[in-house]
Design an enzyme around this catalytic site. Sequence first.
Site, short mmCIF file in Angstrom:
data_model
loop_
_atom_site.label_atom_id
_atom_site.label_comp_id
_atom_site.label_asym_id
_atom_site.label_seq_id
_atom_site.Cartn_x
_atom_site.Cartn_y
_atom_site.Cartn_z
N ASP A 10 4.59 6.97 -13.66
CA ASP A 10 3.58 7.25 -12.65
C ASP A 10 2.86 5.94 -12.33
O ASP A 10 2.97 4.96 -13.07
CB ASP A 10 2.60 8.29 -13.22
CG ASP A 10 1.42 8.54 -12.32
OD1 ASP A 10 1.63 8.83 -11.13
OD2 ASP A 10 0.28 8.43 -12.81
N ASP A 12 -0.83 5.46 -10.33
CA ASP A 12 -2.29 5.51 -10.49
C ASP A 12 -2.67 6.18 -11.81
O ASP A 12 -2.28 7.32 -12.07
CB ASP A 12 -2.92 6.28 -9.34
CG ASP A 12 -2.63 5.65 -7.99
OD1 ASP A 12 -3.37 4.74 -7.61
OD2 ASP A 12 -1.64 6.06 -7.34
#
Length: 217
Positions: A10, A12
Amino acid sequence: MSPRHAVLFDLDGTLLDSIPDLAEACQRMMRELGHPPHDLETIRSFVGKGMVNLVTRCLGDASAEAVDAAVAVFRRHYAAVNGDATTLYPGVVPALEALAARGVPLACVTNKPAAFTEPLLARCGIADYFAVTVSGDTLAEKKPHPAPLQHACRLLGVAPAAALMVGDSANDAEAARAAGMPVLLVTYGYSEGRPVDSIDCDGLLSSLEDVLRHLPA
């Protein structure tokens, strides 16, 4: 996992702390639209499920038309600040370097739109670590749907069960579970205000460097 099996990250809250820029764009959007802006910690709890969801949470009870108009305003402001105050979390570059040295193919799978993902990865100096980037508008579906993870695995040439997802929220965990992929969650991310240790996953990481302990030497 063998040394050649892939790791998906991922963006953020996992690789980058982008909250300062997201908050700045949200606050500018709210002021332009005549609404009181939310503080940074409130906006932190809104991040997760993509840009439209972020804007919707900022506006509260708003029509679809109002959300659409606000998204355009947000995109303009975020494009102006994307990367200005975003920072890499400690341990990210050492972890990526170590995985690259082992020949592990890497992908970035994010709900952030591609127009912001690629410039941000480049500005933070980590774009070259990723053989594949899947953004929030690459497909019709976003995390927690498994399709972005499955798409990344197809592009990397590995089966989902042979890959590992590393994220910070239930979105990542649910997507990985649905894709039949193991998942580790970092403890320092956003997680939409939900305690990360309450999310079903295969382990928690206090630093991204800890991911190396879950892979063969």
